[in-house]
Design a protein around this motif. Structure first.
Motif, PDB file in Angstrom:
ATOM      1  N   GLU A 356      85.457  -5.182  18.379  1.00  0.00           N
ATOM      2  CA  GLU A 356      85.887  -5.426  17.006  1.00  0.00           C
ATOM      3  C   GLU A 356      85.142  -4.409  16.145  1.00  0.00           C
ATOM      4  OE1 GLU A 356      87.997  -7.861  16.458  1.00  0.00           O
ATOM      5  OE2 GLU A 356      87.840  -8.842  18.413  1.00  0.00           O
ATOM      6  N   SER A 357      85.871  -3.468  15.549  1.00  0.00           N
ATOM      7  CA  SER A 357      85.200  -2.443  14.772  1.00  0.00           C
ATOM      8  C   SER A 357      86.050  -2.094  13.567  1.00  0.00           C
ATOM      9  CB  SER A 357      85.007  -1.200  15.653  1.00  0.00           C
ATOM     10  OG  SER A 357      84.702  -0.081  14.879  1.00  0.00           O
ATOM     11  N   ASP A 358      85.403  -1.572  12.516  1.00  0.00           N
ATOM     12  CA  ASP A 358      86.179  -1.104  11.374  1.00  0.00           C
ATOM     13  C   ASP A 358      86.998   0.112  11.762  1.00  0.00           C
ATOM     14  OD1 ASP A 358      85.142  -3.057   9.867  1.00  0.00           O
ATOM     15  OD2 ASP A 358      83.580  -1.828   8.923  1.00  0.00           O
ATOM     16  N   ASP A 359      86.501   0.845  12.755  1.00  0.00           N
ATOM     17  CA  ASP A 359      87.211   2.039  13.204  1.00  0.00           C
ATOM     18  C   ASP A 359      88.099   1.662  14.394  1.00  0.00           C
ATOM     19  OD1 ASP A 359      88.073   4.337  14.339  1.00  0.00           O
ATOM     20  OD2 ASP A 359      86.148   5.386  14.220  1.00  0.00           O
ATOM     21  N   PRO A 360      89.447   1.679  14.200  1.00  0.00           N
ATOM     22  CA  PRO A 360      90.310   1.230  15.298  1.00  0.00           C
ATOM     23  C   PRO A 360      90.169   2.078  16.556  1.00  0.00           C
ATOM     24  CG  PRO A 360      91.611   2.135  13.451  1.00  0.00           C
ATOM     25  CD  PRO A 360      90.190   2.083  13.000  1.00  0.00           C
ATOM     26  N   VAL A 361      89.739   3.347  16.394  1.00  0.00           N
ATOM     27  CA  VAL A 361      89.584   4.181  17.594  1.00  0.00           C
ATOM     28  C   VAL A 361      88.446   3.657  18.462  1.00  0.00           C
ATOM     29  CG1 VAL A 361      89.258   6.518  18.481  1.00  0.00           C
ATOM     30  CG2 VAL A 361      90.516   6.165  16.360  1.00  0.00           C
TER      31      VAL A 361
END
Ligand SMILES: Cc1cc2nc3c(=O)[nH]c(=O)nc-3n(C[C@H](O)[C@H](O)[C@H](O)COP(=O)(O)OP(=O)(O)OC[C@H]3O[C@@H](n4cnc5c(N)ncnc54)[C@H](O)[C@@H]3O)c2cc1C
Length: 421
Positions: A356-361
Protein backbone atom coordinates in the motif's frame (compact mmCIF):
# COMPACT_ATOMS: atom_id res chain seq x y z
CA UNK A 1 -7.23 -26.39 -49.92
CA UNK A 2 -3.49 -26.39 -49.18
CA UNK A 3 -2.45 -23.48 -51.44
CA UNK A 4 -4.64 -20.88 -49.81
CA UNK A 5 -2.80 -17.83 -48.43
CA UNK A 6 -3.54 -15.68 -45.41
CA UNK A 7 -4.57 -12.82 -47.73
CA UNK A 8 -7.13 -15.11 -49.43
CA UNK A 9 -8.53 -16.06 -46.04
CA UNK A 10 -8.69 -12.46 -44.83
CA UNK A 11 -10.55 -11.46 -48.00
CA UNK A 12 -13.07 -14.29 -47.59
CA UNK A 13 -13.62 -13.51 -43.90
CA UNK A 14 -14.06 -9.82 -44.63
CA UNK A 15 -16.59 -10.53 -47.39
CA UNK A 16 -18.62 -12.66 -44.98
CA UNK A 17 -18.22 -10.25 -42.06
CA UNK A 18 -19.54 -7.22 -43.95
CA UNK A 19 -22.74 -9.13 -44.75
CA UNK A 20 -23.15 -10.78 -41.37
CA UNK A 21 -22.15 -8.11 -38.81
CA UNK A 22 -25.00 -6.69 -36.78
CA UNK A 23 -23.84 -4.76 -33.69
CA UNK A 24 -27.35 -4.87 -32.17
CA UNK A 25 -27.28 -8.64 -31.65
CA UNK A 26 -26.45 -10.11 -28.25
CA UNK A 27 -22.94 -11.53 -27.94
CA UNK A 28 -24.27 -15.09 -27.96
CA UNK A 29 -26.45 -14.43 -31.02
CA UNK A 30 -23.44 -13.00 -32.86
CA UNK A 31 -21.15 -15.88 -31.87
CA UNK A 32 -23.78 -18.40 -33.03
CA UNK A 33 -23.74 -16.65 -36.40
CA UNK A 34 -19.94 -16.84 -36.37
CA UNK A 35 -20.00 -20.55 -35.53
CA UNK A 36 -22.54 -21.23 -38.32
CA UNK A 37 -20.27 -19.46 -40.83
CA UNK A 38 -17.31 -21.76 -40.15
CA UNK A 39 -15.04 -18.81 -39.25
CA UNK A 40 -15.02 -19.47 -35.48
CA UNK A 41 -12.80 -22.53 -36.01
CA UNK A 42 -11.90 -22.65 -39.73
CA UNK A 43 -9.19 -25.28 -39.13
CA UNK A 44 -11.83 -27.74 -37.92
CA UNK A 45 -13.69 -30.04 -40.30
CA UNK A 46 -16.79 -28.82 -42.10
CA UNK A 47 -18.76 -31.48 -40.14
CA UNK A 48 -17.88 -29.62 -36.94
CA UNK A 49 -18.26 -25.87 -37.47
CA UNK A 50 -15.06 -25.54 -39.52
CA UNK A 51 -13.84 -25.17 -43.09
CA UNK A 52 -11.07 -27.80 -43.33
CA UNK A 53 -8.40 -25.08 -43.49
CA UNK A 54 -4.85 -25.22 -42.06
CA UNK A 55 -4.29 -24.52 -38.34
CA UNK A 56 -3.01 -20.96 -38.90
CA UNK A 57 -6.32 -20.00 -40.54
CA UNK A 58 -7.96 -19.68 -37.08
CA UNK A 59 -5.58 -16.88 -36.07
CA UNK A 60 -5.97 -15.06 -39.40
CA UNK A 61 -9.79 -15.28 -39.35
CA UNK A 62 -10.06 -14.03 -35.76
CA UNK A 63 -7.64 -11.14 -36.33
CA UNK A 64 -9.50 -10.10 -39.49
CA UNK A 65 -12.83 -10.05 -37.66
CA UNK A 66 -11.41 -7.99 -34.78
CA UNK A 67 -9.64 -5.53 -37.11
CA UNK A 68 -12.90 -5.04 -38.97
CA UNK A 69 -14.59 -3.98 -35.70
CA UNK A 70 -16.18 -7.30 -34.74
CA UNK A 71 -15.84 -9.94 -32.04
CA UNK A 72 -14.31 -13.41 -32.44
CA UNK A 73 -14.20 -16.42 -30.09
CA UNK A 74 -13.95 -16.09 -26.28
CA UNK A 75 -10.64 -16.27 -24.42
CA UNK A 76 -10.20 -18.90 -21.74
CA UNK A 77 -9.79 -22.60 -21.06
CA UNK A 78 -12.98 -23.35 -23.03
CA UNK A 79 -11.86 -22.28 -26.48
CA UNK A 80 -8.16 -22.79 -25.64
CA UNK A 81 -8.16 -26.23 -24.01
CA UNK A 82 -11.53 -27.98 -23.69
CA UNK A 83 -12.82 -27.36 -27.22
CA UNK A 84 -9.74 -28.53 -29.14
CA UNK A 85 -9.37 -31.57 -26.87
CA UNK A 86 -13.01 -32.56 -27.40
CA UNK A 87 -12.68 -31.86 -31.11
CA UNK A 88 -9.69 -34.25 -31.29
CA UNK A 89 -10.92 -37.03 -28.99
CA UNK A 90 -14.59 -36.84 -27.95
CA UNK A 91 -17.52 -38.83 -29.32
CA UNK A 92 -19.86 -37.08 -31.74
CA UNK A 93 -22.51 -37.07 -29.02
CA UNK A 94 -20.22 -35.15 -26.66
CA UNK A 95 -19.14 -32.75 -29.37
CA UNK A 96 -22.80 -32.02 -30.12
CA UNK A 97 -23.44 -31.45 -26.43
CA UNK A 98 -20.65 -28.98 -25.71
CA UNK A 99 -18.68 -27.63 -28.68
CA UNK A 100 -21.07 -24.95 -29.89
CA UNK A 101 -21.77 -23.50 -26.43
CA UNK A 102 -18.03 -23.45 -25.73
CA UNK A 103 -17.28 -21.52 -28.92
CA UNK A 104 -20.06 -19.04 -28.13
CA UNK A 105 -18.72 -18.50 -24.60
CA UNK A 106 -21.94 -19.70 -22.94
CA UNK A 107 -19.92 -22.28 -21.00
CA UNK A 108 -16.88 -21.27 -18.91
CA UNK A 109 -14.33 -24.04 -18.31
CA UNK A 110 -11.53 -24.86 -15.89
CA UNK A 111 -8.74 -27.43 -15.92
CA UNK A 112 -8.86 -30.04 -13.14
CA UNK A 113 -5.52 -31.79 -13.53
CA UNK A 114 -3.08 -30.99 -10.67
CA UNK A 115 -3.46 -32.55 -7.23
CA UNK A 116 -1.68 -31.98 -3.91
CA UNK A 117 0.50 -35.04 -4.66
CA UNK A 118 0.54 -34.84 -8.46
CA UNK A 119 1.80 -31.74 -10.27
CA UNK A 120 5.02 -32.41 -12.15
CA UNK A 121 4.22 -36.08 -11.78
CA UNK A 122 0.71 -35.59 -13.14
CA UNK A 123 0.24 -39.24 -14.10
CA UNK A 124 0.60 -40.13 -10.40
CA UNK A 125 -2.80 -38.59 -9.64
CA UNK A 126 -5.12 -40.43 -7.28
CA UNK A 127 -8.56 -38.81 -7.74
CA UNK A 128 -10.68 -41.85 -8.48
CA UNK A 129 -13.70 -42.44 -10.72
CA UNK A 130 -15.75 -45.61 -10.19
CA UNK A 131 -18.37 -46.78 -12.68
CA UNK A 132 -21.95 -46.94 -11.37
CA UNK A 133 -24.33 -47.94 -14.17
CA UNK A 134 -24.44 -45.12 -16.69
CA UNK A 135 -22.44 -42.81 -14.45
CA UNK A 136 -19.01 -42.43 -12.88
CA UNK A 137 -18.70 -41.41 -9.23
CA UNK A 138 -15.66 -39.27 -8.55
CA UNK A 139 -13.80 -38.71 -5.27
CA UNK A 140 -10.56 -36.82 -4.66
CA UNK A 141 -8.96 -33.40 -4.54
CA UNK A 142 -7.61 -31.14 -7.24
CA UNK A 143 -5.56 -27.97 -6.64
CA UNK A 144 -4.18 -24.84 -8.38
CA UNK A 145 -7.24 -24.80 -10.60
CA UNK A 146 -7.46 -21.39 -12.24
CA UNK A 147 -11.01 -19.92 -12.33
CA UNK A 148 -12.63 -23.12 -10.99
CA UNK A 149 -14.82 -21.08 -8.61
CA UNK A 150 -16.75 -19.57 -11.50
CA UNK A 151 -16.50 -22.31 -14.13
CA UNK A 152 -19.53 -24.17 -15.50
CA UNK A 153 -17.53 -27.20 -16.64
CA UNK A 154 -14.18 -28.81 -15.85
CA UNK A 155 -11.85 -31.02 -17.87
CA UNK A 156 -10.84 -33.71 -15.43
CA UNK A 157 -8.35 -36.57 -15.38
CA UNK A 158 -9.15 -39.33 -12.87
CA UNK A 159 -7.93 -42.83 -12.11
CA UNK A 160 -10.41 -45.45 -13.30
CA UNK A 161 -8.22 -48.55 -12.89
CA UNK A 162 -5.88 -49.00 -9.91
CA UNK A 163 -4.87 -52.42 -11.20
CA UNK A 164 -3.37 -50.99 -14.41
CA UNK A 165 0.13 -49.49 -14.65
CA UNK A 166 0.40 -45.81 -13.79
CA UNK A 167 -0.32 -44.12 -17.13
CA UNK A 168 -2.80 -46.74 -18.36
CA UNK A 169 -5.25 -46.43 -15.46
CA UNK A 170 -6.38 -42.87 -16.22
CA UNK A 171 -9.49 -41.62 -18.02
CA UNK A 172 -10.49 -38.15 -19.15
CA UNK A 173 -13.91 -36.61 -18.41
CA UNK A 174 -15.86 -33.42 -18.73
CA UNK A 175 -17.46 -32.62 -15.39
CA UNK A 176 -20.44 -30.39 -14.62
CA UNK A 177 -19.17 -28.07 -11.87
CA UNK A 178 -22.70 -27.12 -10.78
CA UNK A 179 -23.47 -30.09 -8.55
CA UNK A 180 -23.42 -30.87 -4.84
CA UNK A 181 -20.35 -33.11 -5.02
CA UNK A 182 -18.09 -30.29 -6.30
CA UNK A 183 -16.69 -27.59 -3.97
CA UNK A 184 -14.24 -25.00 -5.29
CA UNK A 185 -12.42 -22.96 -2.62
CA UNK A 186 -10.30 -19.97 -3.68
CA UNK A 187 -6.71 -20.03 -2.40
CA UNK A 188 -5.24 -16.75 -1.15
CA UNK A 189 -1.87 -16.24 -2.84
CA UNK A 190 1.08 -14.38 -1.34
CA UNK A 191 0.35 -11.51 -3.76
CA UNK A 192 -3.17 -11.31 -2.23
CA UNK A 193 -4.84 -12.50 -5.44
CA UNK A 194 -7.23 -15.46 -5.65
CA UNK A 195 -6.67 -16.86 -9.14
CA UNK A 196 -6.55 -20.48 -8.06
CA UNK A 197 -8.77 -22.87 -6.21
CA UNK A 198 -8.65 -26.19 -4.51
CA UNK A 199 -11.50 -28.36 -5.73
CA UNK A 200 -12.97 -31.13 -3.59
CA UNK A 201 -14.83 -33.91 -5.38
CA UNK A 202 -17.08 -35.90 -3.08
CA UNK A 203 -19.27 -38.44 -4.86
CA UNK A 204 -19.45 -36.08 -7.85
CA UNK A 205 -21.31 -37.67 -10.76
CA UNK A 206 -20.40 -37.75 -14.42
CA UNK A 207 -22.54 -39.42 -17.11
CA UNK A 208 -20.57 -42.12 -18.92
CA UNK A 209 -21.12 -40.28 -22.22
CA UNK A 210 -18.94 -37.45 -20.81
CA UNK A 211 -15.80 -39.58 -21.01
CA UNK A 212 -13.43 -38.11 -23.62
CA UNK A 213 -11.62 -40.83 -25.55
CA UNK A 214 -11.62 -44.45 -24.45
CA UNK A 215 -11.55 -45.71 -20.87
CA UNK A 216 -7.85 -45.89 -19.88
CA UNK A 217 -6.78 -43.45 -22.63
CA UNK A 218 -6.83 -40.42 -20.30
CA UNK A 219 -3.09 -39.85 -20.37
CA UNK A 220 -3.00 -39.62 -24.17
CA UNK A 221 -5.95 -37.18 -24.16
CA UNK A 222 -4.40 -35.10 -21.33
CA UNK A 223 -1.14 -34.80 -23.28
CA UNK A 224 -3.20 -33.37 -26.13
CA UNK A 225 -4.65 -30.74 -23.78
CA UNK A 226 -1.16 -29.87 -22.48
CA UNK A 227 0.07 -29.41 -26.06
CA UNK A 228 -2.80 -26.98 -26.70
CA UNK A 229 -1.98 -25.23 -23.40
CA UNK A 230 1.52 -24.35 -24.60
CA UNK A 231 0.15 -22.35 -27.53
CA UNK A 232 -2.84 -20.95 -25.63
CA UNK A 233 -0.83 -19.68 -22.65
CA UNK A 234 0.14 -16.45 -24.38
CA UNK A 235 -3.40 -15.45 -25.38
CA UNK A 236 -4.33 -13.20 -22.49
CA UNK A 237 -5.18 -10.01 -24.29
CA UNK A 238 -8.33 -8.89 -26.07
CA UNK A 239 -8.30 -6.29 -28.82
CA UNK A 240 -11.21 -4.22 -30.03
CA UNK A 241 -10.90 -2.06 -33.12
CA UNK A 242 -10.87 1.70 -32.50
CA UNK A 243 -14.43 3.05 -32.59
CA UNK A 244 -16.02 -0.42 -32.40
CA UNK A 245 -19.40 -0.10 -30.71
CA UNK A 246 -22.79 -1.71 -30.28
CA UNK A 247 -24.42 -4.27 -28.02
CA UNK A 248 -22.14 -7.12 -29.13
CA UNK A 249 -19.04 -5.02 -28.40
CA UNK A 250 -20.34 -3.88 -24.99
CA UNK A 251 -21.08 -7.45 -23.94
CA UNK A 252 -17.72 -8.68 -25.28
CA UNK A 253 -15.88 -5.93 -23.39
CA UNK A 254 -17.66 -6.90 -20.17
CA UNK A 255 -16.88 -10.59 -20.78
CA UNK A 256 -13.19 -9.82 -21.42
CA UNK A 257 -12.89 -7.51 -18.39
CA UNK A 258 -14.33 -10.23 -16.14
CA UNK A 259 -12.07 -12.91 -17.61
CA UNK A 260 -8.90 -10.81 -17.45
CA UNK A 261 -9.36 -10.00 -13.74
CA UNK A 262 -7.84 -13.41 -13.00
CA UNK A 263 -4.72 -12.52 -14.98
CA UNK A 264 -4.14 -8.92 -13.82
CA UNK A 265 -0.99 -9.95 -11.99
CA UNK A 266 0.49 -12.03 -14.85
CA UNK A 267 2.63 -9.16 -16.24
CA UNK A 268 4.12 -8.80 -12.73
CA UNK A 269 4.79 -12.54 -12.70
CA UNK A 270 7.05 -12.03 -15.75
CA UNK A 271 9.14 -9.43 -13.89
CA UNK A 272 8.02 -6.10 -15.48
CA UNK A 273 11.34 -5.57 -17.25
CA UNK A 274 9.65 -2.59 -18.96
CA UNK A 275 9.73 -0.66 -15.64
CA UNK A 276 13.43 -1.19 -14.83
CA UNK A 277 15.02 1.80 -16.60
CA UNK A 278 12.30 4.20 -15.47
CA UNK A 279 12.58 3.07 -11.83
CA UNK A 280 16.39 3.26 -11.85
CA UNK A 281 16.14 6.85 -13.17
CA UNK A 282 13.45 7.78 -10.65
CA UNK A 283 15.65 6.54 -7.79
CA UNK A 284 18.76 8.35 -9.16
CA UNK A 285 20.62 5.07 -9.67
CA UNK A 286 21.49 5.10 -13.36
CA UNK A 287 25.18 5.74 -12.58
CA UNK A 288 25.43 2.77 -10.22
CA UNK A 289 27.93 0.53 -12.02
CA UNK A 290 26.89 -2.75 -10.47
CA UNK A 291 23.23 -2.02 -11.18
CA UNK A 292 23.99 -1.01 -14.77
CA UNK A 293 25.79 -4.33 -15.31
CA UNK A 294 22.82 -6.30 -13.96
CA UNK A 295 20.39 -4.27 -16.07
CA UNK A 296 22.36 -4.98 -19.25
CA UNK A 297 22.47 -8.71 -18.39
CA UNK A 298 18.71 -8.65 -17.92
CA UNK A 299 17.94 -6.75 -21.13
CA UNK A 300 20.28 -9.00 -23.16
CA UNK A 301 18.69 -12.17 -21.83
CA UNK A 302 15.22 -10.81 -22.47
CA UNK A 303 16.08 -9.85 -26.04
CA UNK A 304 17.62 -13.28 -26.72
CA UNK A 305 14.57 -15.01 -25.26
CA UNK A 306 12.27 -12.95 -27.52
CA UNK A 307 14.30 -14.13 -30.51
CA UNK A 308 13.95 -17.75 -29.39
CA UNK A 309 10.19 -17.27 -29.03
CA UNK A 310 10.10 -15.62 -32.47
CA UNK A 311 11.98 -18.59 -33.98
CA UNK A 312 9.50 -21.01 -32.41
CA UNK A 313 6.56 -18.96 -33.72
CA UNK A 314 8.02 -18.81 -37.23
CA UNK A 315 8.55 -22.59 -37.15
CA UNK A 316 4.93 -23.18 -36.18
CA UNK A 317 3.71 -20.80 -38.89
CA UNK A 318 5.64 -22.96 -41.37
CA UNK A 319 3.87 -26.04 -40.01
CA UNK A 320 6.95 -27.48 -38.22
CA UNK A 321 6.30 -29.58 -35.11
CA UNK A 322 7.16 -27.92 -31.75
CA UNK A 323 10.89 -28.34 -31.05
CA UNK A 324 13.21 -27.74 -28.13
CA UNK A 325 12.58 -23.96 -28.36
CA UNK A 326 9.45 -24.49 -26.24
CA UNK A 327 11.35 -25.73 -23.17
CA UNK A 328 14.32 -23.42 -23.75
CA UNK A 329 11.97 -20.44 -24.13
CA UNK A 330 10.05 -21.38 -20.99
CA UNK A 331 13.33 -21.65 -19.02
CA UNK A 332 14.53 -18.31 -20.40
CA UNK A 333 11.32 -16.60 -19.24
CA UNK A 334 11.84 -18.00 -15.73
CA UNK A 335 15.39 -16.64 -15.69
CA UNK A 336 14.26 -13.23 -16.98
CA UNK A 337 11.67 -13.10 -14.19
CA UNK A 338 14.27 -14.10 -11.55
CA UNK A 339 16.82 -11.51 -12.74
CA UNK A 340 14.14 -8.80 -13.00
CA UNK A 341 13.17 -9.62 -9.42
CA UNK A 342 16.80 -9.11 -8.34
CA UNK A 343 17.22 -5.85 -10.26
CA UNK A 344 13.92 -4.43 -8.97
CA UNK A 345 14.93 -5.38 -5.42
CA UNK A 346 18.26 -3.56 -5.83
CA UNK A 347 16.50 -0.46 -7.20
CA UNK A 348 13.53 -0.35 -4.83
CA UNK A 349 15.29 -1.33 -1.61
CA UNK A 350 12.83 -1.30 1.30
CA UNK A 351 10.23 0.46 -0.88
CA UNK A 352 9.74 -2.91 -2.59
CA UNK A 353 7.86 -3.98 0.53
CA UNK A 354 5.26 -1.24 0.14
CA UNK A 355 2.11 -2.97 -1.06
CA UNK A 356 0.00 0.00 0.00
CA UNK A 357 1.81 3.12 -1.16
CA UNK A 358 1.04 6.62 -2.36
CA UNK A 359 3.12 5.75 -5.40
CA UNK A 360 1.20 3.15 -7.44
CA UNK A 361 4.43 2.00 -9.09
CA UNK A 362 5.81 0.93 -5.70
CA UNK A 363 2.75 -1.30 -5.29
CA UNK A 364 3.38 -2.84 -8.71
CA UNK A 365 7.02 -3.54 -7.80
CA UNK A 366 5.92 -5.10 -4.49
CA UNK A 367 3.63 -7.36 -6.50
CA UNK A 368 6.48 -8.25 -8.90
CA UNK A 369 8.59 -9.45 -5.98
CA UNK A 370 5.96 -11.90 -4.73
CA UNK A 371 4.65 -12.98 -8.15
CA UNK A 372 7.79 -13.96 -10.10
CA UNK A 373 8.16 -17.38 -8.40
CA UNK A 374 4.99 -18.49 -10.24
CA UNK A 375 6.75 -18.05 -13.58
CA UNK A 376 9.09 -20.98 -12.97
CA UNK A 377 6.26 -23.29 -11.79
CA UNK A 378 3.23 -22.75 -14.06
CA UNK A 379 3.08 -24.90 -17.19
CA UNK A 380 5.91 -27.19 -15.99
CA UNK A 381 8.68 -26.26 -13.52
CA UNK A 382 12.22 -25.34 -14.51
CA UNK A 383 13.51 -28.72 -13.33
CA UNK A 384 10.99 -30.50 -15.54
CA UNK A 385 12.06 -28.36 -18.53
CA UNK A 386 15.68 -29.37 -17.76
CA UNK A 387 14.62 -33.01 -17.79
CA UNK A 388 12.82 -32.57 -21.13
CA UNK A 389 15.83 -30.86 -22.71
CA UNK A 390 18.19 -33.46 -21.24
CA UNK A 391 16.22 -36.44 -22.46
CA UNK A 392 14.60 -35.24 -25.69
CA UNK A 393 17.21 -32.82 -27.02
CA UNK A 394 20.56 -33.91 -25.57
CA UNK A 395 19.72 -37.64 -25.63
CA UNK A 396 20.68 -38.22 -21.98
CA UNK A 397 19.43 -41.41 -20.31
CA UNK A 398 15.90 -41.22 -18.88
CA UNK A 399 15.41 -40.47 -15.19
CA UNK A 400 15.26 -43.71 -13.18
CA UNK A 401 11.60 -44.58 -12.49
CA UNK A 402 10.44 -46.88 -9.71
CA UNK A 403 6.76 -46.70 -10.58
CA UNK A 404 6.55 -48.46 -13.93
CA UNK A 405 5.65 -52.02 -14.88
CA UNK A 406 3.49 -52.83 -11.84
CA UNK A 407 -0.14 -52.08 -10.93
CA UNK A 408 -0.48 -48.50 -9.70
CA UNK A 409 -2.03 -49.67 -6.42
CA UNK A 410 1.31 -51.32 -5.52
CA UNK A 411 3.43 -48.27 -6.29
CA UNK A 412 4.75 -45.92 -3.54
CA UNK A 413 2.88 -42.65 -3.83
CA UNK A 414 3.40 -38.98 -3.14
CA UNK A 415 0.51 -38.13 -0.85
CA UNK A 416 1.24 -34.38 -1.01
CA UNK A 417 1.74 -34.46 2.77
CA UNK A 418 5.50 -34.94 2.78
CA UNK A 419 5.44 -38.75 2.90
CA UNK A 420 4.76 -41.66 0.63
CA UNK A 421 2.37 -44.52 1.01
C1 LIG B 1 0.18 -19.58 -12.27
C2 LIG B 1 -0.21 -21.05 -12.21
C3 LIG B 1 -1.39 -21.51 -12.82
C4 LIG B 1 -1.78 -22.86 -12.72
N1 LIG B 1 -2.98 -23.25 -13.27
C5 LIG B 1 -3.38 -24.55 -13.14
C6 LIG B 1 -4.70 -25.00 -13.61
O1 LIG B 1 -5.51 -24.18 -14.09
N2 LIG B 1 -5.05 -26.30 -13.49
C7 LIG B 1 -4.20 -27.22 -12.94
O2 LIG B 1 -4.59 -28.40 -12.89
N3 LIG B 1 -2.97 -26.85 -12.45
C8 LIG B 1 -2.55 -25.53 -12.53
N4 LIG B 1 -1.32 -25.14 -12.00
C9 LIG B 1 -0.48 -26.14 -11.33
C10 LIG B 1 0.84 -26.46 -12.05
O3 LIG B 1 0.60 -27.25 -13.20
C11 LIG B 1 1.75 -27.18 -11.03
O4 LIG B 1 2.00 -26.24 -9.99
C12 LIG B 1 3.07 -27.62 -11.64
O5 LIG B 1 2.86 -28.66 -12.56
C13 LIG B 1 4.05 -28.11 -10.57
O6 LIG B 1 3.48 -29.06 -9.74
P1 LIG B 1 3.51 -28.94 -8.14
O7 LIG B 1 3.10 -27.53 -7.79
O8 LIG B 1 2.71 -30.06 -7.58
O9 LIG B 1 5.04 -29.09 -7.74
P2 LIG B 1 5.81 -30.48 -7.57
O10 LIG B 1 5.62 -31.31 -8.78
O11 LIG B 1 5.46 -31.08 -6.25
O12 LIG B 1 7.30 -29.98 -7.54
C14 LIG B 1 7.96 -29.51 -6.35
C15 LIG B 1 9.43 -29.26 -6.69
O13 LIG B 1 10.05 -30.52 -7.05
C16 LIG B 1 10.68 -30.42 -8.34
N5 LIG B 1 10.53 -31.69 -9.08
C17 LIG B 1 9.39 -32.41 -9.22
N6 LIG B 1 9.63 -33.51 -9.99
C18 LIG B 1 10.93 -33.44 -10.37
C19 LIG B 1 11.78 -34.26 -11.18
N7 LIG B 1 11.31 -35.37 -11.77
N8 LIG B 1 13.06 -33.89 -11.37
C20 LIG B 1 13.56 -32.76 -10.77
N9 LIG B 1 12.81 -31.93 -9.96
C21 LIG B 1 11.52 -32.27 -9.78
C22 LIG B 1 9.90 -29.32 -9.04
O14 LIG B 1 10.67 -28.74 -10.08
C23 LIG B 1 9.62 -28.34 -7.90
O15 LIG B 1 10.74 -27.52 -7.68
C24 LIG B 1 -0.93 -23.79 -12.06
C25 LIG B 1 0.27 -23.34 -11.45
C26 LIG B 1 0.63 -22.00 -11.49
C27 LIG B 1 1.90 -21.54 -10.78
Amino acid sequence: MTDISDTDISAQVLGWFREAWDPDLTLVEWRNRLVDSGWAAPSWSSDWFGRDLPAWADRVAHATIRDAGGVAVPLGAGYGLAAPTMYDHASNELKRKYLRRTLTGELAWCQLFSEPGAGSDLAGLTTTAVRDGDEWIVNGQKVWNTSADHADMGILVARTDWGAVKHAGLSYFVLDMHQDGVTARPIEQMNFRNSFNEVFLTDARIPHENMVGAEGAGWKVARGTLAHERSFATQRTVRFARGASGRVIDEARAEAAEYLKTYEWYPQRMGRVDLVTERAAAMGLTDDRVLRQEMVDLFSLQRASEWTAGRAKAGRALGRPPGSEGSIGKLALSEVARRAHRVHTRIAGARGLLKESDDPVDAVIAEVLVSTPAQSIAGGTDEIQHNIIGENVLGLPKEPAVDRGQPFRDVGKNTGRGSTT
